[in-house]
Design a protein around this motif. Structure first.
Motif, PDB file in Angstrom:
ATOM      1  N   VAL A 200     -19.675 -14.665  -2.383  1.00  0.00           N
ATOM      2  CA  VAL A 200     -18.533 -13.796  -1.417  1.00  0.00           C
ATOM      3  C   VAL A 200     -18.836 -12.447  -1.672  1.00  0.00           C
ATOM      4  O   VAL A 200     -18.772 -11.690  -0.415  1.00  0.00           O
ATOM      5  N   ILE A 201     -19.272 -11.875  -2.596  1.00  0.00           N
ATOM      6  CA  ILE A 201     -19.745 -10.375  -2.675  1.00  0.00           C
ATOM      7  C   ILE A 201     -20.863 -10.164  -1.745  1.00  0.00           C
ATOM      8  O   ILE A 201     -20.946  -9.044  -1.253  1.00  0.00           O
ATOM      9  N   ARG A 202     -22.013 -11.173  -1.621  1.00  0.00           N
ATOM     10  CA  ARG A 202     -23.111 -10.669  -0.821  1.00  0.00           C
ATOM     11  C   ARG A 202     -22.525 -10.750   0.676  1.00  0.00           C
ATOM     12  O   ARG A 202     -23.168  -9.840   1.333  1.00  0.00           O
ATOM     13  N   ARG A 203     -21.516 -11.369   0.903  1.00  0.00           N
ATOM     14  CA  ARG A 203     -21.150 -11.269   2.320  1.00  0.00           C
ATOM     15  C   ARG A 203     -20.203 -10.060   2.750  1.00  0.00           C
ATOM     16  O   ARG A 203     -20.058  -9.783   3.797  1.00  0.00           O
ATOM     17  N   ARG A 204     -20.033  -9.383   1.581  1.00  0.00           N
ATOM     18  CA  ARG A 204     -19.175  -7.927   2.034  1.00  0.00           C
ATOM     19  C   ARG A 204     -20.136  -7.053   2.691  1.00  0.00           C
ATOM     20  O   ARG A 204     -21.289  -7.152   2.508  1.00  0.00           O
ATOM     21  N   PRO A 205     -19.504  -5.897   3.214  1.00  0.00           N
ATOM     22  CA  PRO A 205     -20.477  -5.083   4.021  1.00  0.00           C
ATOM     23  C   PRO A 205     -21.302  -4.178   3.016  1.00  0.00           C
ATOM     24  O   PRO A 205     -22.261  -3.853   3.344  1.00  0.00           O
ATOM     25  N   TRP A 206     -20.626  -4.240   1.918  1.00  0.00           N
ATOM     26  CA  TRP A 206     -21.169  -3.383   0.958  1.00  0.00           C
ATOM     27  C   TRP A 206     -22.312  -4.211  -0.168  1.00  0.00           C
ATOM     28  O   TRP A 206     -22.823  -3.565  -1.061  1.00  0.00           O
ATOM     29  N   GLY A 207     -22.216  -5.414   0.188  1.00  0.00           N
ATOM     30  CA  GLY A 207     -22.707  -6.479  -0.885  1.00  0.00           C
ATOM     31  C   GLY A 207     -24.019  -6.420  -0.941  1.00  0.00           C
ATOM     32  O   GLY A 207     -24.816  -6.777  -2.124  1.00  0.00           O
ATOM     33  N   ASP A 208     -24.674  -6.009   0.014  1.00  0.00           N
ATOM     34  CA  ASP A 208     -26.514  -6.090  -0.216  1.00  0.00           C
ATOM     35  C   ASP A 208     -26.860  -4.857  -1.080  1.00  0.00           C
ATOM     36  O   ASP A 208     -27.876  -5.189  -1.749  1.00  0.00           O
ATOM     37  N   GLY A 209     -25.900  -3.966  -1.167  1.00  0.00           N
ATOM     38  CA  GLY A 209     -26.425  -2.743  -2.165  1.00  0.00           C
ATOM     39  C   GLY A 209     -26.229  -2.844  -3.571  1.00  0.00           C
ATOM     40  O   GLY A 209     -26.563  -2.252  -4.501  1.00  0.00           O
ATOM     41  N   VAL A 210     -25.528  -4.026  -3.959  1.00  0.00           N
ATOM     42  CA  VAL A 210     -25.304  -4.151  -5.433  1.00  0.00           C
ATOM     43  C   VAL A 210     -26.268  -4.923  -6.276  1.00  0.00           C
ATOM     44  O   VAL A 210     -26.718  -5.978  -5.573  1.00  0.00           O
ATOM     45  N   GLN A 211     -26.538  -4.590  -7.445  1.00  0.00           N
ATOM     46  CA  GLN A 211     -27.344  -5.487  -8.326  1.00  0.00           C
ATOM     47  C   GLN A 211     -26.449  -6.501  -8.852  1.00  0.00           C
ATOM     48  O   GLN A 211     -25.610  -6.203  -9.873  1.00  0.00           O
ATOM     49  N   LEU A 212     -26.598  -7.829  -8.655  1.00  0.00           N
ATOM     50  CA  LEU A 212     -26.091  -8.901  -9.294  1.00  0.00           C
ATOM     51  C   LEU A 212     -27.076  -9.456 -10.328  1.00  0.00           C
ATOM     52  O   LEU A 212     -27.912 -10.120 -10.058  1.00  0.00           O
ATOM     53  N   ILE A 213     -26.271  -9.443 -11.632  1.00  0.00           N
ATOM     54  CA  ILE A 213     -27.111 -10.158 -12.775  1.00  0.00           C
ATOM     55  C   ILE A 213     -26.400 -11.146 -13.121  1.00  0.00           C
ATOM     56  O   ILE A 213     -25.142 -11.032 -13.662  1.00  0.00           O
ATOM     57  N   ALA A 214     -27.054 -12.404 -13.338  1.00  0.00           N
ATOM     58  CA  ALA A 214     -26.094 -13.450 -14.042  1.00  0.00           C
ATOM     59  C   ALA A 214     -26.297 -13.334 -15.476  1.00  0.00           C
ATOM     60  O   ALA A 214     -27.475 -13.085 -15.986  1.00  0.00           O
ATOM     61  N   LEU A 215     -25.283 -13.399 -16.076  1.00  0.00           N
ATOM     62  CA  LEU A 215     -25.175 -13.251 -17.565  1.00  0.00           C
ATOM     63  C   LEU A 215     -24.496 -14.252 -18.360  1.00  0.00           C
ATOM     64  O   LEU A 215     -23.203 -14.518 -18.148  1.00  0.00           O
ATOM     65  N   THR A 216     -25.145 -15.608 -18.745  1.00  0.00           N
ATOM     66  CA  THR A 216     -24.711 -16.832 -18.863  1.00  0.00           C
ATOM     67  C   THR A 216     -25.244 -17.501 -19.843  1.00  0.00           C
ATOM     68  O   THR A 216     -26.355 -17.283 -20.517  1.00  0.00           O
ATOM     69  N   GLY A 217     -24.740 -18.683 -20.366  1.00  0.00           N
ATOM     70  CA  GLY A 217     -24.931 -19.384 -21.463  1.00  0.00           C
ATOM     71  C   GLY A 217     -26.000 -20.352 -20.753  1.00  0.00           C
ATOM     72  O   GLY A 217     -26.531 -21.215 -21.719  1.00  0.00           O
ATOM     73  N   TRP A 218     -25.954 -20.489 -19.570  1.00  0.00           N
ATOM     74  CA  TRP A 218     -26.748 -21.497 -18.706  1.00  0.00           C
ATOM     75  C   TRP A 218     -27.914 -21.000 -18.491  1.00  0.00           C
ATOM     76  O   TRP A 218     -28.033 -20.152 -17.729  1.00  0.00           O
ATOM     77  N   GLY A 219     -29.027 -21.748 -18.882  1.00  0.00           N
ATOM     78  CA  GLY A 219     -30.512 -21.250 -19.048  1.00  0.00           C
ATOM     79  C   GLY A 219     -31.717 -22.025 -18.191  1.00  0.00           C
ATOM     80  O   GLY A 219     -32.757 -21.772 -18.569  1.00  0.00           O
ATOM     81  N   GLN A 220     -31.403 -23.087 -17.811  1.00  0.00           N
ATOM     82  CA  GLN A 220     -32.208 -24.463 -17.482  1.00  0.00           C
ATOM     83  C   GLN A 220     -32.879 -23.684 -16.283  1.00  0.00           C
ATOM     84  O   GLN A 220     -32.270 -22.931 -15.455  1.00  0.00           O
ATOM     85  N   LYS A 221     -34.009 -24.267 -15.939  1.00  0.00           N
ATOM     86  CA  LYS A 221     -34.426 -23.840 -14.444  1.00  0.00           C
ATOM     87  C   LYS A 221     -33.830 -24.204 -13.556  1.00  0.00           C
ATOM     88  O   LYS A 221     -33.695 -23.285 -12.483  1.00  0.00           O
ATOM     89  N   GLU A 222     -33.100 -25.368 -13.460  1.00  0.00           N
ATOM     90  CA  GLU A 222     -32.165 -25.440 -12.326  1.00  0.00           C
ATOM     91  C   GLU A 222     -31.136 -24.428 -12.264  1.00  0.00           C
ATOM     92  O   GLU A 222     -30.498 -24.235 -11.001  1.00  0.00           O
ATOM     93  N   ASP A 223     -30.837 -23.843 -13.348  1.00  0.00           N
ATOM     94  CA  ASP A 223     -29.450 -23.054 -13.444  1.00  0.00           C
ATOM     95  C   ASP A 223     -30.150 -21.539 -12.733  1.00  0.00           C
ATOM     96  O   ASP A 223     -29.511 -20.887 -11.930  1.00  0.00           O
ATOM     97  N   ARG A 224     -31.262 -21.280 -13.162  1.00  0.00           N
ATOM     98  CA  ARG A 224     -32.028 -20.044 -12.503  1.00  0.00           C
ATOM     99  C   ARG A 224     -32.065 -20.247 -11.079  1.00  0.00           C
ATOM    100  O   ARG A 224     -31.862 -19.367 -10.314  1.00  0.00           O
ATOM    101  N   GLU A 225     -32.405 -21.565 -10.467  1.00  0.00           N
ATOM    102  CA  GLU A 225     -32.732 -21.778  -9.111  1.00  0.00           C
ATOM    103  C   GLU A 225     -31.425 -21.398  -8.441  1.00  0.00           C
ATOM    104  O   GLU A 225     -31.393 -21.066  -7.249  1.00  0.00           O
ATOM    105  N   ARG A 226     -30.190 -21.968  -8.899  1.00  0.00           N
ATOM    106  CA  ARG A 226     -28.915 -21.957  -8.393  1.00  0.00           C
ATOM    107  C   ARG A 226     -28.575 -20.531  -8.368  1.00  0.00           C
ATOM    108  O   ARG A 226     -27.874 -20.213  -7.261  1.00  0.00           O
ATOM    109  N   SER A 227     -28.756 -19.779  -9.383  1.00  0.00           N
ATOM    110  CA  SER A 227     -28.401 -18.491  -9.226  1.00  0.00           C
ATOM    111  C   SER A 227     -29.244 -17.586  -8.207  1.00  0.00           C
ATOM    112  O   SER A 227     -28.536 -16.897  -7.484  1.00  0.00           O
ATOM    113  N   LYS A 228     -30.325 -17.766  -8.136  1.00  0.00           N
ATOM    114  CA  LYS A 228     -31.275 -17.153  -7.048  1.00  0.00           C
ATOM    115  C   LYS A 228     -30.673 -17.692  -5.635  1.00  0.00           C
ATOM    116  O   LYS A 228     -30.532 -16.482  -4.684  1.00  0.00           O
TER     117      LYS A 228
END
Length: 518
Positions: free
Chosen positions: A463-491
């Motif tokens: 949702v944030i990425r679809r905002r007009p200003w969303g491309d300029g924000v740095q999105l950092i996932a900070l989570t307890g989920w750290g498996q490879k598939e979790d990283r792929e989903r966040s990307k």
């Protein structure tokens, strides 16, 4: 002369009759069902084995069509078999199902050969049917067992991932609070160092559990690059030194003056050598020492970790790299572990094309681990190790940061820490609130948890990425989920970076520093 010929003819006939009698005896006493039939499928012979297998006597079977034994849904098999026989082909090891007289199904393996007349014409077929029901039942049982093991392994991996997530959530606010106390309280240095080391040990155990799961399921991938092993060892030793000092153990390092270049994953090599140092530190008493040395020959680098600790009993030396094996399980031993650290070392080193060996003269005589890694074929002076040196923590302040986490303790402790560094920080506890505050606040950076109520982190990121200003924000996932598939989903959801709780604060502040506009 005539008498002699007659005698010879009689002898040949007798031999032929004897051979036929022997063949008939073999057929009749065979454990397998041996049946002959015409090309039209009419049964012409039936041995005792066929009677035992299928329940029909020879009188009941001979003269009837072979379909007597074939289930209705497999009648087309007979046409295929006859078609092959007519061209002179032999059918071997054809596994199928046939029907007994009592209606029970029998799993059989068929071998079928063409029968020729004196002119060489194919006139029928000889069939050997072997009962393979027991074998098939065993194969089915093994398949079910394998499926059960696979399902158990899948559930184990899911459990470990969930366990890591649940353990990381409380560890995050603890580590955040330690950093806050460091920044605001000068009188608690020693206790805070102790707390930080213990949290680090918990994080190591959680990561080791997950890495064992990843390795056994083939999910670990090395991020290879050209590195100087000297830099890896220096970085690893400095990270291990506080634990050694707290235990009263002296750590000595010996490195060559020239670079030792190889291709490897610096993070995984750091983890491997760090596990060896951690192992030696745990099992070396106060006043002991650990010697970490790096040597090389024409083809390999040799990393040696030698200690004056408790040593390894001869009967355990060959099994020390097996999972869950403990060198010392006595109640007197104050420190121990899960018995997976050395397993990880072995697997990670072998993934690099290397080997690791444990040596010890027995209990009370210390031990030595020798890690051997292949060198780069041609050394390149311009090559350098990256991301191995601690480049400081806190970068320039003044960023607008939104912290989003439904774990209130974790969110608030991180917020306090960021504000102490001079950042303008807002707080949200669910995905919808995160989007709303982002619209108003327009943050430079969003530290966004994944498992959020109302709207999860993946969807909030989209949702944030679809905002007009969303491309300029740095999105950092900070989570307890750290498996490879979790990283792929966040990307895929639009995150720039994926960090796992509890966050390394030096790493976080360096990221924020790197994002600072020039």
């Amino acid at each position: 002369m005539v008498l002699s010929i007659g005698t010879q003819e009689s002898s040949a006939e007798e031999k032929a009759q004897a051979a036929q009698a022997l063949l008939a005896a073999i057929v009749e006493t065979s454990d397998d069902a041996i049946i002959s039939k015409t090309l039209g499928g009419i049964i012409t012979s039936w041995n005792a084995g066929a009677e035992r297998h299928f329940g029909y006597t020879a009188e009941e079977a001979i003269g009837r069509h072979i379909s007597l034994l074939i289930p209705p849904d497999r009648l087309d098999e007979e046409d295929l078999i006859i078609g092959r026989l007519k061209i002179g082909a032999r059918v071997e090891h054809f596994d199928t199902i046939r029907v007994r007289k009592d209606g029970r199904h029998l799993q059989v393996s068929l071998t079928i050969s063409p029968i020729r007349d004196s002119s060489g014409n194919i006139v029928g077929a000889s069939k050997i049917a072997r009962d393979i029901t027991e074998r098939k039942d065993l194969e089915d049982e093994l398949r079910r067992y394998a499926a059960d093991l696979s399902e158990a392994d899948r559930r184990k991996n899911e459990f470990l991932a969930m366990l890591a997530h649940e353990l990381r959530n409380p560890l995050a606010p603890i580590r955040n609070s330690i950093q806050v106390l460091r920044a605001t309280n000068d009188g608690l240095g020693a206790p805070l160092e102790i707390m930080d080391r213990q949290v680090g040990q918990l994080v190591r155990l959680v990561d080791d559990l997950l890495d064992v799961s990843r390795i056994t399921s083939g999910k670990i991938e090395l991020r290879r690059e050209r590195i100087d092993l000297n830099a890896v060892i220096l970085h690893t030793a400095e990270a291990a030194r506080p634990s050694c000092e707290s235990g009263g153990v002296d750590l000595e390092i010996s490195l060559p003056e020239r670079p030792i270049w190889l291709i490897g994953d610096p993070a995984r090599l750091t983890q491997s050598i760090g596990n060896l140092l951690n192992n030696s530190c745990k099992f070396t008493d106060k006043g002991g020492s650990i010697h970490l040395t790096l040597e090389s020959n024409d083809q390999h680098a040799l990393v040696k970790v030698r200690d004056t600790g408790i040593g390894i009993a001869p009967e355990k030396l060959s099994r020390i790299f097996e999972m869950f094996v403990q060198a010392d399980t006595s109640l007197e031993r104050a420190t121990s572990g899960l018995g997976i650290g050395l397993t990880l070392v072995k697997n990670l080193v072998e993934m690099h094309g290397g080997t690791v060996e444990a040596r010890s003269e027995g209990l009370g005589h210390g031990c030595e681990f020798v890690l051997e890694l292949p060198l780069v074929a041609v050394e390149t002076p311009e090559a350098k190790a990256e991301n191995l040196v601690d480049e400081g923590s806190k970068g320039p302040a003044g960023k607008k940061i939104l912290v989003v986490d439904d774990n209130v303790d974790s969110a608030e402790s991180l917020t306090v820490l960021l504000r102490l560094s001079g950042h303008d920080v807002r707080l949200a506890h669910d995905g919808i609130e995160a989007v709303k505050i982002s619209d108003e606040f327009r943050p430079d950076v969003i530290l966004l948890d994944i498992g959020l109520p109302r709207l999860n982190g993946y969807e909030a990121a989209r949702v944030i990425r679809r905002r007009p200003w969303g491309d300029g924000v740095q999105l950092i996932a900070l989570t307890g989920w750290g498996q490879k598939e979790d990283r792929e989903r966040s990307k895929d959801a639009g995150f720039d970076i994926h960090l796992v709780k509890p966050v390394d604060h030096d790493e976080l502040f360096k990221l924020l520093s790197d994002l600072e506009p020039e």
